[in-house]
Design a protein around this motif. Structure first.
Motif, PDB file in Angstrom:
ATOM      1  N   MET A  34       0.834  -1.205   0.000  1.00 37.54           N
ATOM      2  CA  MET A  34       0.000   0.000   0.000  1.00 37.54           C
ATOM      3  C   MET A  34       0.869   1.256   0.000  1.00 37.54           C
ATOM      4  SD  MET A  34      -3.015  -0.942  -0.351  1.00 37.54           S
ATOM      5  CE  MET A  34      -2.711  -2.521  -1.100  1.00 37.54           C
ATOM      6  N   LEU A  35       2.016   1.226   0.682  1.00 36.80           N
ATOM      7  CA  LEU A  35       2.953   2.354   0.651  1.00 36.80           C
ATOM      8  C   LEU A  35       3.514   2.547  -0.748  1.00 36.80           C
ATOM      9  CD1 LEU A  35       4.463   4.592   2.149  1.00 36.80           C
ATOM     10  CD2 LEU A  35       6.231   2.901   2.697  1.00 36.80           C
ATOM     11  N   TRP A  36       3.872   1.445  -1.425  1.00 33.89           N
ATOM     12  CA  TRP A  36       4.345   1.537  -2.814  1.00 33.89           C
ATOM     13  C   TRP A  36       3.295   2.208  -3.698  1.00 33.89           C
ATOM     14  CZ3 TRP A  36       8.685   1.336  -5.350  1.00 33.89           C
ATOM     15  CH2 TRP A  36       9.749   0.581  -4.886  1.00 33.89           C
ATOM     16  N   ARG A  37       2.050   1.779  -3.556  1.00 34.89           N
ATOM     17  CA  ARG A  37       0.981   2.343  -4.382  1.00 34.89           C
ATOM     18  C   ARG A  37       0.751   3.816  -4.064  1.00 34.89           C
ATOM     19  NH1 ARG A  37      -4.082  -1.271  -4.902  1.00 34.89           N
ATOM     20  NH2 ARG A  37      -4.342   0.152  -6.622  1.00 34.89           N
ATOM     21  N   PHE A  38       0.866   4.200  -2.800  1.00 37.98           N
ATOM     22  CA  PHE A  38       0.698   5.589  -2.398  1.00 37.98           C
ATOM     23  C   PHE A  38       1.808   6.457  -2.998  1.00 37.98           C
ATOM     24  CE2 PHE A  38       1.592   9.032   0.637  1.00 37.98           C
ATOM     25  CZ  PHE A  38       0.377   9.712   0.563  1.00 37.98           C
ATOM     26  N   ILE A  39       3.051   5.998  -2.898  1.00 36.97           N
ATOM     27  CA  ILE A  39       4.190   6.753  -3.454  1.00 36.97           C
ATOM     28  C   ILE A  39       4.043   6.896  -4.961  1.00 36.97           C
ATOM     29  CG2 ILE A  39       6.687   6.639  -3.886  1.00 36.97           C
ATOM     30  CD1 ILE A  39       6.920   5.375  -1.071  1.00 36.97           C
ATOM     31  N   TYR A  40       3.663   5.820  -5.616  1.00 32.34           N
ATOM     32  CA  TYR A  40       3.454   5.849  -7.066  1.00 32.34           C
ATOM     33  C   TYR A  40       2.390   6.882  -7.434  1.00 32.34           C
ATOM     34  CZ  TYR A  40       0.865   4.301 -11.167  1.00 32.34           C
ATOM     35  OH  TYR A  40       0.159   4.270 -12.331  1.00 32.34           O
ATOM     36  N   ALA A  41       1.284   6.887  -6.721  1.00 31.42           N
ATOM     37  CA  ALA A  41       0.199   7.825  -7.014  1.00 31.42           C
ATOM     38  C   ALA A  41       0.640   9.269  -6.785  1.00 31.42           C
ATOM     39  CB  ALA A  41      -1.017   7.498  -6.154  1.00 31.42           C
ATOM     40  N   ILE A  42       1.342   9.526  -5.702  1.00 32.14           N
ATOM     41  CA  ILE A  42       1.811  10.886  -5.404  1.00 32.14           C
ATOM     42  C   ILE A  42       2.755  11.385  -6.498  1.00 32.14           C
ATOM     43  CG2 ILE A  42       3.211  12.257  -3.807  1.00 32.14           C
ATOM     44  CD1 ILE A  42       0.382  11.710  -2.827  1.00 32.14           C
ATOM     45  N   ILE A  43       3.670  10.544  -6.938  1.00 31.35           N
ATOM     46  CA  ILE A  43       4.625  10.947  -7.981  1.00 31.35           C
ATOM     47  C   ILE A  43       3.890  11.288  -9.273  1.00 31.35           C
ATOM     48  CG2 ILE A  43       6.458  10.089  -9.507  1.00 31.35           C
ATOM     49  CD1 ILE A  43       7.556   8.582  -7.036  1.00 31.35           C
ATOM     50  N   PHE A  44       2.978  10.426  -9.702  1.00 38.18           N
ATOM     51  CA  PHE A  44       2.266  10.689 -10.949  1.00 38.18           C
ATOM     52  C   PHE A  44       1.359  11.911 -10.848  1.00 38.18           C
ATOM     53  CE2 PHE A  44       3.667   6.638 -12.535  1.00 38.18           C
ATOM     54  CZ  PHE A  44       3.751   6.884 -13.901  1.00 38.18           C
ATOM     55  N   ILE A  45       0.688  12.081  -9.734  1.00 43.41           N
ATOM     56  CA  ILE A  45      -0.178  13.245  -9.577  1.00 43.41           C
ATOM     57  C   ILE A  45       0.656  14.524  -9.569  1.00 43.41           C
ATOM     58  CG2 ILE A  45      -1.683  14.434  -7.931  1.00 43.41           C
ATOM     59  CD1 ILE A  45      -2.810  11.616  -7.246  1.00 43.41           C
ATOM     60  N   ALA A  46       1.809  14.490  -8.903  1.00 42.39           N
ATOM     61  CA  ALA A  46       2.683  15.666  -8.886  1.00 42.39           C
ATOM     62  C   ALA A  46       3.174  16.006 -10.298  1.00 42.39           C
ATOM     63  CB  ALA A  46       3.864  15.426  -7.953  1.00 42.39           C
ATOM     64  N   GLU A  72       1.876  14.907 -21.046  1.00 40.57           N
ATOM     65  CA  GLU A  72       0.733  14.717 -20.143  1.00 40.57           C
ATOM     66  C   GLU A  72      -0.097  13.503 -20.563  1.00 40.57           C
ATOM     67  OE1 GLU A  72      -1.741  16.422 -16.950  1.00 40.57           O
ATOM     68  OE2 GLU A  72       0.027  17.357 -17.778  1.00 40.57           O
ATOM     69  N   VAL A  73      -0.356  13.372 -21.839  1.00 38.14           N
ATOM     70  CA  VAL A  73      -1.136  12.230 -22.328  1.00 38.14           C
ATOM     71  C   VAL A  73      -0.377  10.926 -22.086  1.00 38.14           C
ATOM     72  CG1 VAL A  73      -2.031  11.128 -24.417  1.00 38.14           C
ATOM     73  CG2 VAL A  73      -2.461  13.545 -24.000  1.00 38.14           C
ATOM     74  N   LEU A  74       0.931  10.921 -22.333  1.00 35.22           N
ATOM     75  CA  LEU A  74       1.728   9.712 -22.088  1.00 35.22           C
ATOM     76  C   LEU A  74       1.734   9.345 -20.607  1.00 35.22           C
ATOM     77  CD1 LEU A  74       4.760  10.214 -24.495  1.00 35.22           C
ATOM     78  CD2 LEU A  74       2.874   8.588 -24.715  1.00 35.22           C
ATOM     79  N   LEU A  75       1.829  10.350 -19.724  1.00 32.69           N
ATOM     80  CA  LEU A  75       1.764  10.078 -18.290  1.00 32.69           C
ATOM     81  C   LEU A  75       0.410   9.508 -17.891  1.00 32.69           C
ATOM     82  CD1 LEU A  75       3.625  13.113 -16.707  1.00 32.69           C
ATOM     83  CD2 LEU A  75       4.286  10.721 -16.565  1.00 32.69           C
ATOM     84  N   LEU A  76      -0.654  10.047 -18.447  1.00 26.83           N
ATOM     85  CA  LEU A  76      -1.995   9.529 -18.152  1.00 26.83           C
ATOM     86  C   LEU A  76      -2.158   8.098 -18.645  1.00 26.83           C
ATOM     87  CD1 LEU A  76      -4.221  12.644 -18.864  1.00 26.83           C
ATOM     88  CD2 LEU A  76      -3.872  11.513 -16.666  1.00 26.83           C
ATOM     89  N   VAL A  77      -1.634   7.803 -19.831  1.00 30.74           N
ATOM     90  CA  VAL A  77      -1.713   6.438 -20.364  1.00 30.74           C
ATOM     91  C   VAL A  77      -0.891   5.487 -19.489  1.00 30.74           C
ATOM     92  CG1 VAL A  77      -1.007   4.981 -22.315  1.00 30.74           C
ATOM     93  CG2 VAL A  77      -2.230   7.119 -22.729  1.00 30.74           C
ATOM     94  N   LEU A  78       0.303   5.917 -19.069  1.00 31.42           N
ATOM     95  CA  LEU A  78       1.133   5.092 -18.197  1.00 31.42           C
ATOM     96  C   LEU A  78       0.448   4.859 -16.852  1.00 31.42           C
ATOM     97  CD1 LEU A  78       3.835   3.641 -17.851  1.00 31.42           C
ATOM     98  CD2 LEU A  78       4.761   5.785 -16.961  1.00 31.42           C
ATOM     99  N   LEU A  79      -0.152   5.904 -16.312  1.00 33.57           N
ATOM    100  CA  LEU A  79      -0.901   5.784 -15.056  1.00 33.57           C
ATOM    101  C   LEU A  79      -2.036   4.780 -15.200  1.00 33.57           C
ATOM    102  CD1 LEU A  79      -1.310   7.061 -12.174  1.00 33.57           C
ATOM    103  CD2 LEU A  79      -2.923   8.590 -13.271  1.00 33.57           C
ATOM    104  N   LEU A  80      -2.765   4.841 -16.291  1.00 34.44           N
ATOM    105  CA  LEU A  80      -3.869   3.918 -16.544  1.00 34.44           C
ATOM    106  C   LEU A  80      -3.370   2.486 -16.693  1.00 34.44           C
ATOM    107  CD1 LEU A  80      -6.905   3.517 -17.179  1.00 34.44           C
ATOM    108  CD2 LEU A  80      -6.303   3.845 -19.567  1.00 34.44           C
ATOM    109  N   LEU A  81      -2.277   2.294 -17.430  1.00 34.26           N
ATOM    110  CA  LEU A  81      -1.746   0.945 -17.634  1.00 34.26           C
ATOM    111  C   LEU A  81      -1.284   0.314 -16.324  1.00 34.26           C
ATOM    112  CD1 LEU A  81       0.239   1.358 -20.970  1.00 34.26           C
ATOM    113  CD2 LEU A  81      -1.900   0.126 -20.597  1.00 34.26           C
ATOM    114  N   VAL A  82      -0.601   1.098 -15.496  1.00 33.95           N
ATOM    115  CA  VAL A  82      -0.138   0.570 -14.212  1.00 33.95           C
ATOM    116  C   VAL A  82      -1.336   0.271 -13.309  1.00 33.95           C
ATOM    117  CG1 VAL A  82       1.177   1.119 -12.124  1.00 33.95           C
ATOM    118  CG2 VAL A  82       2.116   1.651 -14.362  1.00 33.95           C
TER     119      VAL A  82
END
Length: 144
Positions: A34-46, A72-82
């Motif tokens: 859950m910490l890994w997922r939280f860090i991942y989300a914070i990095i992508f949102i930032a 921005e679109v590539l980051l959103l696609v990467l976020l969705l894929l992960v």
């Protein structure tokens, strides 16, 4: 089941036991993941938030640079894929953790199924039936 699960080994176990709905998972394995997922989300949102002012400036100036928008679109696609790639192992981890805690593992499905069931039972049939009318008062009476 591994007794001493650390930050890095939790990520390895998460993907190694991708569809393992049997067995058990330790508390440490669950919370490190859950910490890994939280860090991942914070990095992508930032990153996404950091690019918004650049996109606004480019759009406001009618500039020819589409690089920030593409990033921005590539980051959103990467976020969705992960996010999509982690749905099944997250459910598997929850099932193993529920089993370890002595809770029925089928309760993991409750947050996924309950909103659809309640929505279908209470509101959606009324709205669909009233969609065929031209009177807005009748249409919106389904909400109140």
């Amino acid at each position: 089941m591994q007794k001493n699960v650390g930050f890095g080994s939790a990520l390895v176990l998460f993907f190694r036991r991708y569809v393992d709905f049997t067995g058990r998972s330790t508390r440490a394995e669950y919370w490190w993941m859950m910490l890994w997922r939280f860090i991942y989300a914070i990095i992508f949102i930032a990153l996404l938030i950091a690019l918004v002012p650049t996109i606004i400036v480019v759009a406001g100036n009618q500039g020819n640079s589409v690089v920030p928008i593409v990033i921005e679109v590539l980051l959103l696609v990467l976020l969705l894929l992960v996010a999509l790639a982690s749905i099944v192992p997250t459910i598997a981890l929850l099932v193993r953790r529920f089993r370890d805690a002595g809770v029925n593992p089928f309760l993991v499905l409750l947050p996924y199924l309950l909103p659809q069931g309640v929505g279908a039972f209470i509101g959606i049939p009324q709205i669909v039936v009233k969609m065929g009318t031209d009177d807005p008062a009748t249409l919106f009476s389904a909400f109140g």
